[in-house]
Design a protein around this motif. Structure first.
Motif, PDB file in Angstrom:
ATOM      1  N   HIS A 277       0.794  -1.220   0.000  1.00 23.88           N
ATOM      2  CA  HIS A 277       0.000   0.000   0.000  1.00 23.88           C
ATOM      3  C   HIS A 277       0.831   1.276   0.000  1.00 23.88           C
ATOM      4  N   ALA A 278       2.133   1.163  -0.146  1.00 22.96           N
ATOM      5  CA  ALA A 278       2.999   2.346  -0.165  1.00 22.96           C
ATOM      6  C   ALA A 278       2.631   3.235  -1.349  1.00 22.96           C
ATOM      7  N   THR A 279       2.492   4.517  -1.101  1.00 21.21           N
ATOM      8  CA  THR A 279       2.064   5.417  -2.172  1.00 21.21           C
ATOM      9  C   THR A 279       2.919   6.672  -2.296  1.00 21.21           C
ATOM     10  N   ASN A 280       3.396   7.215  -1.202  1.00 20.52           N
ATOM     11  CA  ASN A 280       4.103   8.488  -1.245  1.00 20.52           C
ATOM     12  C   ASN A 280       5.610   8.296  -1.109  1.00 20.52           C
ATOM     13  N   SER A 281       6.337   9.121  -1.832  1.00 20.34           N
ATOM     14  CA  SER A 281       7.798   9.095  -1.740  1.00 20.34           C
ATOM     15  C   SER A 281       8.322  10.482  -2.090  1.00 20.34           C
ATOM     16  N   ALA A 282       9.597  10.685  -1.795  1.00 18.22           N
ATOM     17  CA  ALA A 282      10.225  11.962  -2.114  1.00 18.22           C
ATOM     18  C   ALA A 282      11.692  11.720  -2.416  1.00 18.22           C
ATOM     19  N   SER A 283      12.264  12.663  -3.170  1.00 21.91           N
ATOM     20  CA  SER A 283      13.694  12.581  -3.467  1.00 21.91           C
ATOM     21  C   SER A 283      14.308  13.972  -3.364  1.00 21.91           C
ATOM     22  N   TRP A 284      15.528  13.996  -2.886  1.00 25.53           N
ATOM     23  CA  TRP A 284      16.336  15.209  -2.801  1.00 25.53           C
ATOM     24  C   TRP A 284      17.494  14.995  -3.760  1.00 25.53           C
ATOM     25  N   SER A 285      17.655  15.862  -4.736  1.00 23.22           N
ATOM     26  CA  SER A 285      18.731  15.738  -5.719  1.00 23.22           C
ATOM     27  C   SER A 285      19.834  16.732  -5.413  1.00 23.22           C
TER      28      SER A 285
END
Length: 175
Positions: free
Chosen positions: A77-85
């Motif tokens: 059920h994982a839906t949200n993620s983020a990345s720092w470049s």
């Protein structure tokens, strides 16, 4: 006079080589919600705490001045993620840190650091154990040519969906 000149020349040579051998200490802070941050997933699952996090109440010089979080989810059920470049990955070794804010950081979070053009390393951080602190990722080991960090709401353990909160705040790269 010749001995004195050779001594001064030798000192100058040592000083120049010492300056060239050691890169200057550089610190890059990548803010959540900033230019090098990208969040994905349904907006209704993202929550924001104004005036919280590193930029929100500890560092007036950076912005935006909020932290964000979402509930941790099991892998199905994982839906949200983020990345720092990293804007410009440097060609030497860097230590990577994640800021864990005092609010809404209660999950076991899995950060993935990209480095060395194609490699990655995962770090687990029990966010509940920290309170407004920088936490070293990758066991504190410096990695070559760090390119970015990712984090998701996937807690990799079934049966804990929607209970714990994963905080997404600043990432710091130190050379």
């Amino acid at each position: 006079m010749r001995t004195k000149m050779m001594f001064i020349s030798g000192l100058l040579s040592v000083a120049v080589s010492a300056v060239l051998a050691a890169p200057t200490q550089a610190v890059t802070v990548l803010a959540n919600g900033g230019a090098y941050f990208r969040a994905s997933g349904p907006i209704q699952y993202w929550h924001f705490d104004a005036g919280e996090g590193y930029c929100g109440h500890l560092a007036a010089w950076c912005s935006p001045n909020h932290q964000q979080w979402t509930y941790s989810m099991d892998p199905l059920h994982a839906t949200n993620s983020a990345s720092w470049s990293v804007p410009t990955p440097v060609s030497y070794y860097s230590a990577v840190y994640a800021f864990v804010p005092r609010r809404d950081a209660t999950a076991l979070a899995f950060y993935t650091t990209g480095y060395g053009y194609v490699s990655s390393r995962q770090s687990s951080v029990d966010q509940n154990a920290y309170y407004d602190q920088w936490v070293a990722l990758n066991g504190g080991q410096k990695l070559y040519r760090v390119s970015g960090v990712t984090l998701s709401d996937n807690n990799q353990w079934f049966g804990r969906s929607g209970v714990y909160r994963v905080a997404f705040d600043e990432i710091k790269i130190e050379n």
